[in-house]
Design an enzyme around this catalytic site. Structure first.
Site, PDB file in Angstrom:
ATOM      1  N   GLU A  90      12.403   4.035  -0.977  1.00  0.00           N
ATOM      2  CA  GLU A  90      12.145   4.202   0.448  1.00  0.00           C
ATOM      3  C   GLU A  90      12.124   2.866   1.187  1.00  0.00           C
ATOM      4  O   GLU A  90      11.873   1.820   0.610  1.00  0.00           O
ATOM      5  CB  GLU A  90      10.843   4.960   0.690  1.00  0.00           C
ATOM      6  CG  GLU A  90       9.664   4.523  -0.134  1.00  0.00           C
ATOM      7  CD  GLU A  90       8.541   5.569  -0.097  1.00  0.00           C
ATOM      8  OE1 GLU A  90       7.848   5.593   0.922  1.00  0.00           O
ATOM      9  OE2 GLU A  90       8.376   6.328  -1.058  1.00  0.00           O
ATOM     10  N   CYS A 103      10.872  -2.877   6.233  1.00  0.00           N
ATOM     11  CA  CYS A 103      10.147  -3.069   4.986  1.00  0.00           C
ATOM     12  C   CYS A 103      10.990  -2.443   3.893  1.00  0.00           C
ATOM     13  O   CYS A 103      11.350  -1.269   3.985  1.00  0.00           O
ATOM     14  CB  CYS A 103       8.801  -2.360   5.117  1.00  0.00           C
ATOM     15  SG  CYS A 103       7.847  -2.345   3.591  1.00  0.00           S
ATOM     16  N   CYS A 110       7.055   0.864  -9.821  1.00  0.00           N
ATOM     17  CA  CYS A 110       6.444  -0.467  -9.942  1.00  0.00           C
ATOM     18  C   CYS A 110       5.594  -0.495 -11.199  1.00  0.00           C
ATOM     19  O   CYS A 110       4.995   0.498 -11.577  1.00  0.00           O
ATOM     20  CB  CYS A 110       5.563  -0.725  -8.715  1.00  0.00           C
ATOM     21  SG  CYS A 110       4.817  -2.362  -8.673  1.00  0.00           S
ATOM     22  N   CYS A 114      -1.492  -0.988  -9.373  1.00  0.00           N
ATOM     23  CA  CYS A 114      -2.664  -1.186  -8.516  1.00  0.00           C
ATOM     24  C   CYS A 114      -3.272   0.192  -8.226  1.00  0.00           C
ATOM     25  O   CYS A 114      -2.548   1.150  -7.963  1.00  0.00           O
ATOM     26  CB  CYS A 114      -2.258  -1.881  -7.213  1.00  0.00           C
ATOM     27  SG  CYS A 114      -1.534  -3.518  -7.465  1.00  0.00           S
ATOM     28  N   CYS A 117      -2.393   2.152  -4.835  1.00  0.00           N
ATOM     29  CA  CYS A 117      -1.014   2.176  -4.351  1.00  0.00           C
ATOM     30  C   CYS A 117      -0.238   3.327  -4.970  1.00  0.00           C
ATOM     31  O   CYS A 117      -0.246   3.513  -6.189  1.00  0.00           O
ATOM     32  CB  CYS A 117      -0.348   0.840  -4.670  1.00  0.00           C
ATOM     33  SG  CYS A 117       1.360   0.749  -4.134  1.00  0.00           S
ATOM     34  N   CYS A 331       3.487   2.649   1.709  1.00  0.00           N
ATOM     35  CA  CYS A 331       3.633   2.342   0.298  1.00  0.00           C
ATOM     36  C   CYS A 331       3.880   3.482  -0.683  1.00  0.00           C
ATOM     37  O   CYS A 331       2.973   3.980  -1.324  1.00  0.00           O
ATOM     38  CB  CYS A 331       2.365   1.630  -0.171  1.00  0.00           C
ATOM     39  SG  CYS A 331       1.770   0.488   1.017  1.00  0.00           S
TER      40      CYS A 331
HETATM   41  N1  SAH Z   1       4.162  -5.588  -5.037  1.00  0.00           N
HETATM   42  C1  SAH Z   1       4.050  -6.375  -3.856  1.00  0.00           C
HETATM   43  C2  SAH Z   1       4.737  -5.805  -2.643  1.00  0.00           C
HETATM   44  C3  SAH Z   1       4.607  -4.323  -2.375  1.00  0.00           C
HETATM   45  S1  SAH Z   1       3.083  -3.700  -1.784  1.00  0.00           S
HETATM   46  C4  SAH Z   1       2.593  -6.657  -3.559  1.00  0.00           C
HETATM   47  O1  SAH Z   1       1.743  -6.152  -4.269  1.00  0.00           O
HETATM   48  O2  SAH Z   1       2.312  -7.427  -2.659  1.00  0.00           O
HETATM   49  C5  SAH Z   1       2.895  -4.301  -0.135  1.00  0.00           C
HETATM   50  C6  SAH Z   1       1.453  -4.390   0.307  1.00  0.00           C
HETATM   51  O3  SAH Z   1       0.876  -3.090   0.540  1.00  0.00           O
HETATM   52  C7  SAH Z   1       0.558  -5.057  -0.718  1.00  0.00           C
HETATM   53  O4  SAH Z   1      -0.317  -5.952  -0.097  1.00  0.00           O
HETATM   54  C8  SAH Z   1      -0.171  -3.877  -1.293  1.00  0.00           C
HETATM   55  O5  SAH Z   1      -1.335  -4.257  -1.942  1.00  0.00           O
HETATM   56  C9  SAH Z   1      -0.386  -3.037  -0.060  1.00  0.00           C
HETATM   57  N2  SAH Z   1      -0.770  -1.651  -0.323  1.00  0.00           N
HETATM   58  C10 SAH Z   1      -0.384  -0.854  -1.329  1.00  0.00           C
HETATM   59  N3  SAH Z   1      -0.970   0.362  -1.246  1.00  0.00           N
HETATM   60  C11 SAH Z   1      -1.747   0.337  -0.150  1.00  0.00           C
HETATM   61  C12 SAH Z   1      -2.591   1.287   0.474  1.00  0.00           C
HETATM   62  N4  SAH Z   1      -2.779   2.512  -0.015  1.00  0.00           N
HETATM   63  N5  SAH Z   1      -3.234   0.898   1.605  1.00  0.00           N
HETATM   64  C13 SAH Z   1      -3.072  -0.335   2.129  1.00  0.00           C
HETATM   65  N6  SAH Z   1      -2.276  -1.273   1.581  1.00  0.00           N
HETATM   66  C14 SAH Z   1      -1.630  -0.948   0.445  1.00  0.00           C
END
Ligand code: SAH
Length: 344
Positions: A90, A103, A110, A114, A117, A331
């Protein structure tokens, strides 16, 4: 077969010379490719013979928009693309006063896992090629009729876990003979793979590095980001310092506000301490709720207090505005939905 869009213009020139063609053809072909042609047939200023030889030698990736959702509130568009092997990724297009930002994803899924996410839930299926990352931009421009002015690598995937392809993408997209988006208009976001941050520092790029910090202490950070076990906060901050010292580019830190988890006053104090004396900018991101995660967004008062605490210590912090709340714009959520519905 070689994916033609993953080639730099120099590589394309070399390939054409190898095929007995004039090198200037590379410029023409590059333009067609970055303009979003869907077949070599469309390259009308090339001879039929050359078009045929190109299609015998190279593959041309054409992602198909299988879902497209436009926010009625702010015009944000979220795309779900189906790739040549059936996998989906996406991308999001956001309209701001100062231009159009997109974006983009860098992997199918991935590996970072996390806790908050949606992208990491099924693990990583595969890396995207440089050309496939570029395709997200090419085809968003083509579909929307907009000219993209800013790019953030903040979609699905960990860019530094797909290092070589992402680097090649950065060089492709900023090449003036194609889409030509200046590196200063590109941000790369990482969950904090410290040794890759150090490697990136040596590449002499003008991009902005964003680091997903999300917690200033190892206990909290490890509980939501497994990458912290490999690269704890101190190690990560050392890499960030090295990055700044080498490139002179200010780092932007993403800090997600999760209720009773990352939004406590002592964490604001500790974060300020961590960033003291570093050129830094903090982006406070209200957590986007994900069905599969128990974490909840902080209350607005908690976000405001956190921001004030940082500013009191001289750390600049802005609260990120939410776009596209009505379209699963956060995300990995659209791909999750597609996978859920395919299963049902
Ligand atoms: N893997 C990279 C880039 C992709 S995520 C990274 O971790 O930075 C892009 C951003 O969105 C990151 O800061 C991530 O932590 C954040 N993110 C992911 N899931 C989220 C959520 N549910 N709410 C808010 N931010 C989120």
């Amino acid at each position: 077969m070689t994916e033609i869009k993953s080639l730099t213009i120099e590589e394309l020139k070399a390939a054409l010379v190898d095929m007995g063609e004039k090198p200037f053809r590379a410029g023409q072909i590059f333009k067609w490719l970055h303009g979003g042609v869907e077949s070599f047939e469309e390259m009308s200023n090339l001879s039929k013979d050359l078009r045929q030889r190109l299609s015998a030698r190279f593959s041309l990736t054409v992602p198909v928009a299988v879902r497209k959702q436009m926010s009625r509130m702010d015009g944000t568009i979220k795309y779900l693309w189906r790739l040549h092997d059936g996998e989906c990724v996406e991308s999001v297009l956001m309209r701001y006063k100062h231009g159009v930002s997109v974006c983009v994803s860098t992997q199918v899924g991935c590996r970072m896992a996390c806790k908050f996410c949606a992208s990491g839930i099924g693990g990583c299926k595969r890396n995207l090629s440089a050309g496939e990352i570029l395709d997200e931009i090419i085809f968003m421009q083509k579909d929307s009729g907009e000219t993209v002015s800013n790019i953030v690598l903040m979609g699905t995937g960990e860019p530094l876990d797909n290092y070589d392809n992402v680097l090649k993408f950065l060089r492709l997209v900023s090449c003036s003979e194609g889409i030509g988006i200046g590196q200063r208009h590109i941000s790369l976001s990482t969950s904090g793979i410290a040794d890759k941050i150090e490697k990136l520092a040596g590449e002499k790029l003008q991009i902005t590095l964003s680091v997903s910090l999300h917690a200033p202490d190892d206990e909290t950070r490890s509980s939501i980001m497994p990458v912290n076990n490999a690269y704890p906060v101190k190690r990560l901050m050392r890499a960030c310092r090295y990055y700044f010292d080498t490139t002179g580019r200010r780092i932007s830190y993403e800090y997600m506000m999760a209720r009773n988890k990352t939004d406590q006053p002592w964490q604001a104090e500790q974060l300020a301490k961590l960033l003291r004396g570093r050129p830094a900018h903090v982006n406070l991101i209200p957590l986007n709720e994900v069905a599969e995660s128990p974490l909840r967004p902080s209350r607005p008062e908690a976000v405001r207090r956190f921001q004030q605490a940082l500013e009191k210590h001289g750390v600049t912090a802005t609260v990120r505005r939410r776009l596209g709340p009505d379209i699963d714009a956060a995300c990995g959520q659209l791909r999750r939905r597609e996978l859920r519905e395919r299963q049902a």
